[in-house]
Write a protein that holds these residues in place. Structure first.
Motif, PDB file in Angstrom:
ATOM      1  N   GLU A 288       8.372  11.784  44.627  1.00 59.18           N
ATOM      2  CA  GLU A 288       7.439  10.675  44.749  1.00 59.18           C
ATOM      3  C   GLU A 288       6.030  11.255  44.782  1.00 59.18           C
ATOM      4  O   GLU A 288       5.632  11.957  43.880  1.00 59.18           O
ATOM      5  CB  GLU A 288       7.751   9.883  46.027  1.00 59.18           C
ATOM      6  CG  GLU A 288       9.175   9.352  46.106  1.00 59.18           C
ATOM      7  CD  GLU A 288       9.447   8.237  45.100  1.00 59.18           C
ATOM      8  OE1 GLU A 288       8.474   7.683  44.560  1.00 59.18           O
ATOM      9  OE2 GLU A 288      10.624   7.915  44.886  1.00 59.18           O
ATOM     10  N   GLY A 289       5.306  10.939  45.831  1.00 62.38           N
ATOM     11  CA  GLY A 289       3.994  11.531  46.017  1.00 62.38           C
ATOM     12  C   GLY A 289       3.919  12.146  47.394  1.00 62.38           C
ATOM     13  O   GLY A 289       4.945  12.388  48.037  1.00 62.38           O
ATOM     14  N   ALA A 290       2.715  12.397  47.858  1.00 65.68           N
ATOM     15  CA  ALA A 290       2.518  12.964  49.186  1.00 65.68           C
ATOM     16  C   ALA A 290       1.250  12.371  49.786  1.00 65.68           C
ATOM     17  O   ALA A 290       0.346  11.939  49.063  1.00 65.68           O
ATOM     18  CB  ALA A 290       2.420  14.482  49.117  1.00 65.68           C
ATOM     19  N   THR A 291       1.195  12.338  51.094  1.00 63.31           N
ATOM     20  CA  THR A 291      -0.016  11.892  51.775  1.00 63.31           C
ATOM     21  C   THR A 291      -0.503  12.984  52.704  1.00 63.31           C
ATOM     22  O   THR A 291       0.274  13.826  53.172  1.00 63.31           O
ATOM     23  CB  THR A 291       0.219  10.603  52.599  1.00 63.31           C
ATOM     24  OG1 THR A 291       1.167  10.866  53.630  1.00 63.31           O
ATOM     25  CG2 THR A 291       0.698   9.476  51.703  1.00 63.31           C
ATOM     26  N   VAL A 292      -1.798  12.965  52.975  1.00 65.73           N
ATOM     27  CA  VAL A 292      -2.402  13.923  53.904  1.00 65.73           C
ATOM     28  C   VAL A 292      -3.224  13.143  54.919  1.00 65.73           C
ATOM     29  O   VAL A 292      -4.076  12.323  54.548  1.00 65.73           O
ATOM     30  CB  VAL A 292      -3.303  14.936  53.165  1.00 65.73           C
ATOM     31  CG1 VAL A 292      -3.988  15.862  54.172  1.00 65.73           C
ATOM     32  CG2 VAL A 292      -2.495  15.743  52.160  1.00 65.73           C
ATOM     33  N   LEU A 293      -2.975  13.390  56.174  1.00 60.79           N
ATOM     34  CA  LEU A 293      -3.752  12.809  57.262  1.00 60.79           C
ATOM     35  C   LEU A 293      -4.539  13.929  57.931  1.00 60.79           C
ATOM     36  O   LEU A 293      -3.967  14.894  58.442  1.00 60.79           O
ATOM     37  CB  LEU A 293      -2.837  12.135  58.290  1.00 60.79           C
ATOM     38  CG  LEU A 293      -3.542  11.593  59.546  1.00 60.79           C
ATOM     39  CD1 LEU A 293      -4.518  10.484  59.192  1.00 60.79           C
ATOM     40  CD2 LEU A 293      -2.524  11.124  60.579  1.00 60.79           C
ATOM     41  N   LEU A 294      -5.857  13.806  57.924  1.00 58.64           N
ATOM     42  CA  LEU A 294      -6.723  14.756  58.628  1.00 58.64           C
ATOM     43  C   LEU A 294      -6.866  14.246  60.060  1.00 58.64           C
ATOM     44  O   LEU A 294      -7.825  13.565  60.422  1.00 58.64           O
ATOM     45  CB  LEU A 294      -8.071  14.850  57.922  1.00 58.64           C
ATOM     46  CG  LEU A 294      -8.016  15.279  56.446  1.00 58.64           C
ATOM     47  CD1 LEU A 294      -9.409  15.229  55.821  1.00 58.64           C
ATOM     48  CD2 LEU A 294      -7.413  16.661  56.289  1.00 58.64           C
ATOM     49  N   GLU A 295      -5.871  14.576  60.881  1.00 60.55           N
ATOM     50  CA  GLU A 295      -5.759  13.980  62.212  1.00 60.55           C
ATOM     51  C   GLU A 295      -6.863  14.457  63.147  1.00 60.55           C
ATOM     52  O   GLU A 295      -7.417  13.680  63.935  1.00 60.55           O
ATOM     53  CB  GLU A 295      -4.383  14.304  62.792  1.00 60.55           C
ATOM     54  CG  GLU A 295      -4.063  13.591  64.084  1.00 60.55           C
ATOM     55  CD  GLU A 295      -2.629  13.856  64.530  1.00 60.55           C
ATOM     56  OE1 GLU A 295      -2.353  13.604  65.714  1.00 60.55           O
ATOM     57  OE2 GLU A 295      -1.804  14.313  63.715  1.00 60.55           O
ATOM     58  N   GLU A 296      -7.174  15.745  63.082  1.00 57.51           N
ATOM     59  CA  GLU A 296      -8.275  16.309  63.862  1.00 57.51           C
ATOM     60  C   GLU A 296      -9.090  17.201  62.936  1.00 57.51           C
ATOM     61  O   GLU A 296      -8.548  17.868  62.047  1.00 57.51           O
ATOM     62  CB  GLU A 296      -7.741  17.110  65.056  1.00 57.51           C
ATOM     63  CG  GLU A 296      -6.958  16.263  66.059  1.00 57.51           C
ATOM     64  CD  GLU A 296      -6.363  17.107  67.183  1.00 57.51           C
ATOM     65  OE1 GLU A 296      -6.753  18.294  67.305  1.00 57.51           O
ATOM     66  OE2 GLU A 296      -5.514  16.583  67.919  1.00 57.51           O
ATOM     67  N   ARG A 297     -10.415  17.202  63.177  1.00 62.61           N
ATOM     68  CA  ARG A 297     -11.297  17.921  62.237  1.00 62.61           C
ATOM     69  C   ARG A 297     -12.430  18.615  62.988  1.00 62.61           C
ATOM     70  O   ARG A 297     -13.167  17.984  63.748  1.00 62.61           O
ATOM     71  CB  ARG A 297     -11.879  16.941  61.207  1.00 62.61           C
ATOM     72  CG  ARG A 297     -10.837  16.218  60.401  1.00 62.61           C
ATOM     73  CD  ARG A 297     -11.402  14.975  59.713  1.00 62.61           C
ATOM     74  NE  ARG A 297     -12.440  15.311  58.756  1.00 62.61           N
ATOM     75  CZ  ARG A 297     -13.157  14.395  58.097  1.00 62.61           C
ATOM     76  NH1 ARG A 297     -12.948  13.099  58.318  1.00 62.61           N
ATOM     77  NH2 ARG A 297     -14.075  14.760  57.228  1.00 62.61           N
ATOM     78  N   ILE A 298     -12.569  19.908  62.729  1.00 62.28           N
ATOM     79  CA  ILE A 298     -13.706  20.660  63.273  1.00 62.28           C
ATOM     80  C   ILE A 298     -15.009  20.035  62.796  1.00 62.28           C
ATOM     81  O   ILE A 298     -15.994  19.976  63.531  1.00 62.28           O
ATOM     82  CB  ILE A 298     -13.614  22.141  62.841  1.00 62.28           C
ATOM     83  CG1 ILE A 298     -12.419  22.813  63.520  1.00 62.28           C
ATOM     84  CG2 ILE A 298     -14.907  22.877  63.166  1.00 62.28           C
ATOM     85  CD1 ILE A 298     -12.156  24.235  63.031  1.00 62.28           C
TER      86      ILE A 298
END
Length: 331
Positions: A288-298
Motif C-alpha cells: 500500500e503506502g506509508a505514513t510518517v508522524l513527526l510526533e516530537e521535533r527538536i
C-alpha cells in the motif's frame, strides 16, 4: 570561449561551429536567431581557414548585450572584399551548406545582412582580424536585491575556521537552512514543506539504492532492514537516530541530535526532509503506502525527535495529522 584552428583544418569546422552554437543556445534567449548566428560563425571561421594559408584563433566573448565572435587569421591574410567578387561555382548537392556558402562568394554579403555589426582590420605583421556580433540575446531576468538580514543569518560567527572563512559543512548547512527559511517567508509554510519534501524524496531514493548495494539487500526489505537503513543514512550525516520499535505495522525512531543542529529551529520545514526520506523508503517496500508522524521535533523545541512510520497504510486510512506516501507504480 577560445580555440585554435590549425592551418588547413577545414574538417574541424563543423564540430567547432556546433560547439559554439551549443554554447549560445545554452545561455541565449530561446527567441534569438540561432540559425543566423550559426551561418555567421560558419562564414567568419570558414573564410579564415579556407582563404589563408595560416592557422586561426577563434574567440567568442559575451560581455556586452550581444556575443562577439572574433577570428584572428594568423596567416598572410586575405581581402574580405574579394570574397564578394568571386565567381559562383556549380553547387555540390553533397557539400556542407556552410562550405558552399563560403565558396560561392556570397559569404560577405550574407554576413553584412545578418550581423548586427561586422568589422575587419589588418593585424600588426600578417593576417586579419574579423569581428562579428551575433544576433543572440540573453533571456530576461528579474532582479532581486533583498536587504541583508542583520540577525539570525547563518553560518554563525563562531563556526569560522582558525585560518579564516567557513568550512564546507557549515556553509552547506547554512545554505540549506537559509533556502528553506526564505521559501517559508516569501511563499508560505506549505511551499517550503513541498520543496523540502521533493528534495527528500529524491535524495532518499539514492540513499535506498546505496543501502541495498552496500548491504546486498534484494527484494522487499523487512521492517528491521528499513530501520537499519534509516539509522545508517542519518548517522552518516551526523544525526542521532535509533530504532525503538520495528514490527510489521510500524517503525518507531527517536533522535537526540539533528544534522542541522540548533539551526533547524530557524526552519522547521526541514523536518519534512526526514519525513519524505523515511516515508519514501517505506512506501517503496510496501503493498500500500506509508505514513510518517513527526510526533516530537527538536525544531519545535522538544528535547528530541520521535518519528513513527506506519507501514502498509492506504490513503483512505491515513491519519490527517500524518504525511502519506504512496507506493510507486512500476512503469
Amino acid at each position: 570561449m577560445d580555440c585554435y584552428v590549425e592551418a588547413g583544418a577545414a574538417h574541424a569546422l563543423p564540430a567547432l561551429r556546433r560547439e559554439l552554437v551549443t554554447y549560445l543556445r545554452r545561455h541565449g534567449d530561446p527567441g534569438s536567431d540561432f540559425d543566423a548566428a550559426e551561418l555567421l560563425i560558419g562564414e567568419a571561421v570558414g573564410n579564415a581557414v579556407r582563404h589563408t594559408a595560416g592557422p586561426a584563433w577563434v574567440s567568442l566573448h559575451w560581455r556586452d548585450q550581444l556575443p562577439l565572435l572574433t577570428v584572428h587569421d594568423l596567416g598572410p591574410g586575405f581581402d574580405p572584399a574579394s570574397l564578394g567578387n568571386a565567381v559562383e561555382p556549380a553547387p555540390d548537392p553533397d557539400a556542407d551548406p556552410f562550405d558552399s556558402l563560403a565558396e560561392s562568394g556570397r559569404g560577405l554579403m550574407i554576413m553584412r545582412a545578418l550581423a548586427p555589426t561586422l568589422t575587419s582590420r589588418a593585424r600588426t605583421g600578417e593576417g586579419m582580424v574579423v569581428s562579428v556580433s551575433l544576433p543572440v540575446t540573453r533571456p530576461p531576468s528579474v532582479s532581486h536585491d533583498p536587504p541583508m538580514r542583520r540577525a539570525g543569518a547563518l553560518p554563525l560567527p563562531e563556526e569560522s575556521l582558525p585560518q579564516g572563512g567557513f568550512g564546507k559543512e557549515s556553509f552547506l548547512r547554512a545554505l540549506v537552512v537559509q533556502l528553506a527559511q526564505t521559501i517559508e517567508v516569501q511563499h508560505g509554510q506549505d511551499a517550503a514543506d513541498a520543496a523540502v519534501a521533493q528534495v527528500g524524496t529524491d535524495v532518499g531514493g539514492r540513499m535506498l539504492e546505496e543501502f541495498r548495494l552496500a548491504q546486498a539487500v534484494t527484494g522487499r526489505m523487512s521492517p528491521e532492514e528499513i530501520g537499519r537503513c534509516y539509522v545508517r543514512l542519518k548517522h552518516a550525516i551526523d544525526g542521532g537516530f535509533r530504532v525503538v520499535e520495528a514490527t510489521e505495522e510500524r517503525i518507531v525512531l527517536v533522535n537526540d541530535r539533528c544534522p542541522f543542529g540548533e539551526a533547524v529551529r530557524q526552519a522547521p520545514s526541514l523536518c519534512r526532509m526526514t519525513s519524505s526520506v523515511f516515508g519514501g523508503i517505506a512506501a517503496r517496500n510496501s503493498d500500500e503506502g506509508a505514513t510518517v508522524l513527526l510526533e516530537e521535533r527538536i525544531a519545535l523545541g522538544d528535547v528530541g525527535c520521535r518519528v513513527v512510520v506506519e507501514l502498509s497504510v492506504t490513503r483512505e486510512d491515513a491519519d490527517p495529522a500524518t504525511h502519506y506516501y504512496a507506493t510507486p507504480v512500476e512503469g
